[in-house]
Design an enzyme around this catalytic site. Structure first.
Site, mmCIF file in Angstrom:
data_model
loop_
_atom_site.group_PDB
_atom_site.id
_atom_site.type_symbol
_atom_site.label_atom_id
_atom_site.label_comp_id
_atom_site.label_asym_id
_atom_site.label_seq_id
_atom_site.Cartn_x
_atom_site.Cartn_y
_atom_site.Cartn_z
ATOM 1 C CG ASP A 345 53.875 -42.813 -48.578
ATOM 2 O OD1 ASP A 345 53.033 -43.724 -48.418
ATOM 3 O OD2 ASP A 345 53.553 -41.646 -48.838
ATOM 4 C CG HIS A 684 57.514 -50.373 -51.986
ATOM 5 N ND1 HIS A 684 58.835 -50.143 -52.311
ATOM 6 C CD2 HIS A 684 56.971 -49.154 -51.755
ATOM 7 C CE1 HIS A 684 59.065 -48.841 -52.296
ATOM 8 N NE2 HIS A 684 57.949 -48.211 -51.968
ATOM 9 C CG ASP A 732 57.156 -61.459 -53.180
ATOM 10 O OD1 ASP A 732 57.152 -60.363 -52.581
ATOM 11 O OD2 ASP A 732 57.033 -62.554 -52.593
ATOM 12 C CD GLU A 741 53.427 -48.075 -51.932
ATOM 13 O OE1 GLU A 741 53.486 -47.868 -53.147
ATOM 14 O OE2 GLU A 741 53.568 -47.180 -51.062
#
Ligand SMILES: *[C@@H]1O[C@H](CO)[C@@H](O)[C@H](O)[C@H]1NC(C)=O
Ligand SMILES: *[C@@H]1O[C@H](CO)[C@@H](O)[C@H](O)[C@H]1NC(C)=O
Ligand SMILES: *[C@@H]1O[C@H](CO)[C@@H](O)[C@H](O)[C@H]1NC(C)=O
Ligand SMILES: *[C@@H]1O[C@H](CO)[C@@H](O)[C@H](O)[C@H]1NC(C)=O
Ligand SMILES: *[C@@H]1O[C@H](CO)[C@@H](O)[C@H](O)[C@H]1NC(C)=O
Ligand SMILES: *[C@@H]1O[C@H](CO)[C@@H](O)[C@H](O)[C@H]1NC(C)=O
Ligand SMILES: *[C@@H]1O[C@H](CO)[C@@H](O)[C@H](O)[C@H]1NC(C)=O
Ligand SMILES: *[C@@H]1O[C@H](CO)[C@@H](O)[C@H](O)[C@H]1NC(C)=O
Ligand SMILES: *[C@@H]1O[C@H](CO)[C@@H](O)[C@H](O)[C@H]1NC(C)=O
Ligand SMILES: *[C@@H]1O[C@H](CO)[C@@H](O)[C@H](O)[C@H]1NC(C)=O
Ligand SMILES: *[C@@H]1O[C@H](CO)[C@@H](O)[C@H](O)[C@H]1NC(C)=O
Ligand SMILES: *[C@@H]1O[C@H](CO)[C@@H](O)[C@H](O)[C@H]1NC(C)=O
Ligand SMILES: [Ca+2]
Ligand SMILES: [Ca+2]
Length: 760
Positions: A345, A684, A732, A741
């Protein structure tokens, strides 16, 4: 053109008919009767239409903007947040005409919101998307109205599928598990053979030319508890010839190729730090430094559509109510530019920034005091803009985060803020975090993030993270930039004092999922310990020493102090203080006891590594979210014991522990981008969501995935990791945030450990 959201929203209330139950998740086709073979069954439209040549055709009269003529499914279906869906349809119109395709159910999903430009020839549209919302009762709608001309719109071959993972199988790789980067010439060389046999078997080492150059017998170990595999160990530590392309063969299996090198970790040392430059906020990422595919505009510098980070407000009292059960807000804005994006993020969190910046500063500081230190971290060592400013580049990188953290401090003499029903003076504390008020989709370029960025309530733990790292910055930068050092020290002192005034303003678990994580922490005692240690080491101040000695961690047992065996982490940071008290020169009287505590912790970890149920030399007994970092943080303790004692037992143990993240594990997975034959591909991250959009790159070399998570839960993990043995709970997949992540506090653990290893 398109109907407005208001008009669409008005329609939802009236949607009714259900023709059949929603398909179950994972069933391939979500749209029923999408080819209209059964006429209009399962569909409703306004105005009404009819089937022509397998398409649903509707005569839409000219209408003003906001008109909500539509074609939609009359049944509802489940859409799983963050999962992957593909929508196909074919459409045409009697005149050039735009329609909007979306799930009209509130809250409207920004990720399925497609404008389709129709022409007089049928055109196949396709959209792959990940729902931003969990939508148990979604429908699909084509908005047709709002065009200034009459048109006949025809839609056919409507097909929507959730990604089908039924064919997914864990890829275990060769049964000989190795460090796929290789082995240090003068280090331990261990491999694990998964085998059914209960007796020793022979192994052979081949060089790149295919010549056998060493051999031996495996030692049977038995069941590896974390993987549920029966394993034998191959130890070829005695083999000491440089080279690339070695392979091991045993039990009918051949390993991936690997190197034996005396400079094995030098590239990874730089790449593990490069990750931080690429996570930077507030600065354009220079493609000349890291490759054109990674170039991007400065993120969050208040240029539209960004709404931050130069003038960031506090959450409104209305928005913060859910987190604090009282309407906290503030009446100022802050410039909180710079720093690193936390993970996949683009939030920025003082608590997690703390351990991350600290490990980079520790990586550097260790080289000042350790005879086996390295000079490879100097100015010009990293591909960063500050590579020629006279300051070691790892410090430039860490300072980028310190700048952000220092800006998160509540201004002096600011107006009182609400806490627990009273207005109190929070001046000098640090805001816990700042992030978007809603999640953005993957991928999102930081410069294109349109969400509101907000400051969240100050916390004691954030204030102490600020105090600890600013104190470190003051100490370490003193010789390079005395102005910055003085500024950092002033910030550290006020943050520390503010935390003492308000020792229990805790970050609650309820402050999450509106665009950011909570980083909740109910125990600031360890943060007090760490901050007091850094304040003392930097200033020599007796009051900090007194605070340190009065802190329960000062006399706690080794497993509490070092968070063993799970490993220290962003919320349990006493170990950081203890490691620095052991390694940074000071006049502390019980220094030898502090050193002994590090050695005792290392001994506990060696017992974990040597346990007969551990076949992979890893410092883990459990596999939580981000387990790779737990292993690495434990290695930092063992490696520090090696630095402090010069005892090669700790050195070997720490080096062996690294093999795990580079492929010596149950699934032969190298979790580090750019390293290894079977390396993580699909981390991610909003920056690196190549799997969803091939215009964005994969993660850069040196980026490390969180790794196996025995409680993995996310859309792919829920599909494919049911019942997995802990060390194998990894997929994955770009949407597997619980196993795949990337994060600054994970890469900082990698950076410290690899910095250490490359000096061995
Ligand atoms: C049409 O409806 C029938 C009866 O409900 C059903 O068995 C059949 O699968 C449907 N065909 C399509 C293409 O939807
Ligand atoms: C949309 O336009 C059509 C044709 O003008 C009209 O019949 C219909 O009532 C309009 N619908 C709404 C919701 O405005
Ligand atoms: C959908 O797209 C339209 C136009 O592209 C935009 O105005 C609207 O805000 C979007 N809706 C959502 C929920 O993102
Ligand atoms: C979804 O719709 C069904 C049928 O109308 C209803 O029973 C159910 O409560 C709804 N679920 C949610 C979460 O709204
Ligand atoms: C969409 O169309 C593409 C190309 O024909 C096809 O590969 C894919 O399977 C289709 N997806 C769905 C959900 O029908
Ligand atoms: C172990 O034995 C089973 C059954 O004979 C076989 O399927 C499997 O491949 C063997 N595994 C290894 C690692 O040899
Ligand atoms: C471990 O492996 C055995 C044999 O393959 C299997 O029966 C058992 O279910 C596995 N246990 C777990 C926890 O995976
Ligand atoms: C914030 O509140 C304080 C006290 O109520 C007041 O003195 C100050 O002017 C306010 N600042 C702003 C920017 O509104
Ligand atoms: C909140 O206030 C109540 C009543 O004054 C007090 O008992 C409680 O300890 C306070 N909680 C915190 C977290 O300060
Ligand atoms: C230790 O104490 C001496 C004497 O007070 C002082 O000169 C020295 O700077 C101190 N060393 C450290 C590392 O604080
Ligand atoms: C430095 O490393 C070498 C091995 O590379 C080791 O023999 C030596 O003891 C180490 N010295 C210290 C002070 O740790
Ligand atoms: C090195 O550490 C190991 C593990 O604690 C210990 O058994 C050994 O005696 C130590 N060696 C020396 C020379 O101190
Ligand atoms: Ca520099
Ligand atoms: Ca804590």
């Amino acid at each position: 053109m398109k109907s407005t959201q208001a008009a669409v929203a008005a329609f939802i209330a009236t949607a009714t008919a259900q023709v059949s139950p929603p398909p179950i998740p994972g069933s391939p086709q979500i749209i029923q009767n999408g080819n209209f073979a059964n006429g209009t069954l399962g569909w409703q439209s306004s105005p009404s239409g009819s089937i022509k040549n397998g398409m649903y055709c509707i005569n839409v009269p000219a209408s003003p903007p906001g008109n909500s003529s539509y074609l939609r499914t009359s049944y509802m279906f489940l859409e799983t947040k963050n999962d992957v869906y593909t929508l196909n349809f074919t459409a045409t119109s009697s005149v050039g005409y735009d329609i909007l395709v979306q799930t009209p159910d509130p809250p409207l999903d920004p990720n399925l919101n497609m404008t389709a430009a129709l022409t007089t020839s049928p055109y196949p549209f396709s959209l792959t998307f990940s729902p931003a919302n969990q939508a148990p009762n979604a429908s699909l709608e084509f908005d047709l109205g709002g065009n200034p001309v009459d048109a006949t719109v025809c839609i056919g071959s409507v097909s929507m599928k959730r990604i089908d993972r039924s064919a997914w199988r864990q890829a275990y790789g060769p049964t000989i598990k190795i460090n796929q980067l290789g082995y240090l010439l003068n280090g331990p060389k261990m491999a694990t053979l998964v085998t059914n046999g209960t007796t020793a078997t022979s192994w052979t080492l081949y060089n790149a030319a295919g010549d056998a150059c060493y051999n031996g017998q495996t030692s049977y170990q038995g069941l590896d508890a974390a993987s549920n595999q029966t394993v034998s160990i191959i130890d070829f530590s005695d083999f000491a010839s440089l080279g690339d392309g070695y392979t091991l063969a045993a039990g009918g299996s051949t390993s991936y190729p690997f190197s034996i090198s005396s400079t094995l970790y030098n590239d990874l040392r730089q790449d593990s730090l490069r990750f931080f430059y690429q996570q930077r906020s507030g600065i354009a990422i220079d493609g000349n430094l890291v490759g054109p595919q990674y170039a991007r505009a400065a993120g969050h510098v208040q240029i539209a559509p960004n709404k931050g980070d130069k003038v960031v407000p506090c959450q409104s009292g209305h928005d913060s109510l859910v987190a604090y059960l009282e309407p906290w807000t503030c009446n100022y804005t802050l410039d909180v530019t710079q720093g690193w994006y936390d993970a996949g993020d683009q939030g920025k969190y003082v608590v997690n920034g703390g351990i991350s910046a600290a490990q980079l500063l520790m990586e550097y500081e260790r080289t000042r005091y350790n005879k086996n230190g390295t000079s490879q971290l100097g100015d010009g060592s990293l591909r960063i803009p500050e590579r020629n400013n006279g300051i070691p580049d790892v410090l430039d990188e860490a300072r980028w985060e310190l700048y952000f953290m220092m800006k998160m401090q509540v201004p002096a003499n600011s107006a009182p803020q609400l806490f627990n029903g009273s207005m109190i003076d929070m001046s000098g504390m640090a805001h816990h975090k700042m992030h978007d008020n809603q999640w953005t989709p993957l991928p999102t370029d930081p410069s294109q993030d349109p969400k509101l960025r907000e400051l969240h309530r100050p916390s004691t733990t954030a204030s102490l993270n600020l105090a600890a790292t600013a104190a470190m910055g003051a100490r370490i930068f003193a010789q390079y930039d005395s102005t910055f050092a003085a500024q950092a020290l002033a910030v550290a002192k006020t943050a520390y004092a503010a935390a003492q005034r308000h020792p229990a303003i805790l970050a609650p678990s309820t402050d999450w999922d509106a665009g950011g994580g909570a980083y909740n922490d109910n125990d600031p005692t360890d943060e007090f310990y760490w901050a007091a240690a850094e304040m003392y080491l930097t200033t020599g101040g007796q009051q900090y020493l007194s605070d340190l000695e009065a802190n329960p961690y000062h006399t706690a047992n080794v497993s509490t102090l070092f968070s063993l065996p799970s490993g220290f982490s962003w919320g349990s940071v006493a170990a950081l203080g203890q490691l620095d008290l052991a390694t940074v020169p000071s006049n502390i009287t019980n220094h030898s006891a502090i050193v002994q505590s590090v050695v005792d912790a290392a001994d506990m970890l060696m017992a974990v590594q040597q346990n007969s149920s551990n076949g992979y030399g890893v410092f883990l007994t459990e596999y939580p979210w981000g387990s790779n970092s737990n292993n690495l943080n434990n290695i930092q303790i063992v490696a520090t014991a090696a630095d402090l004692t010069g005892n090669s037992t700790y050195r070997s143990a720490a080096l062996e522990g690294i093999d795990y993240v580079l492929g010596r594990n149950a699934i032969s997975q190298s979790y580090i981008r750019g390293y290894g034959m079977k390396q993580t591909q699909n981390v991610h991250s909003r920056l690196y969501a190549h799997e969803l959009d091939d215009r964005v790159p994969q993660g850069p070399p040196g980026a490390m995935a969180g790794g196996a998570n025995q409680a993995a839960s996310d859309p792919p993990a829920d599909d494919v990791l049911q019942g997995c043995a802990p060390q194998t709970c990894y997929v994955d997949d770009v949407n597997s945030y619980s196993t795949n992540e990337v994060a600054i506090n994970w890469n900082s653990a990698l950076a410290w450990v690899i910095g250490w290893a490359s000096s061995q």
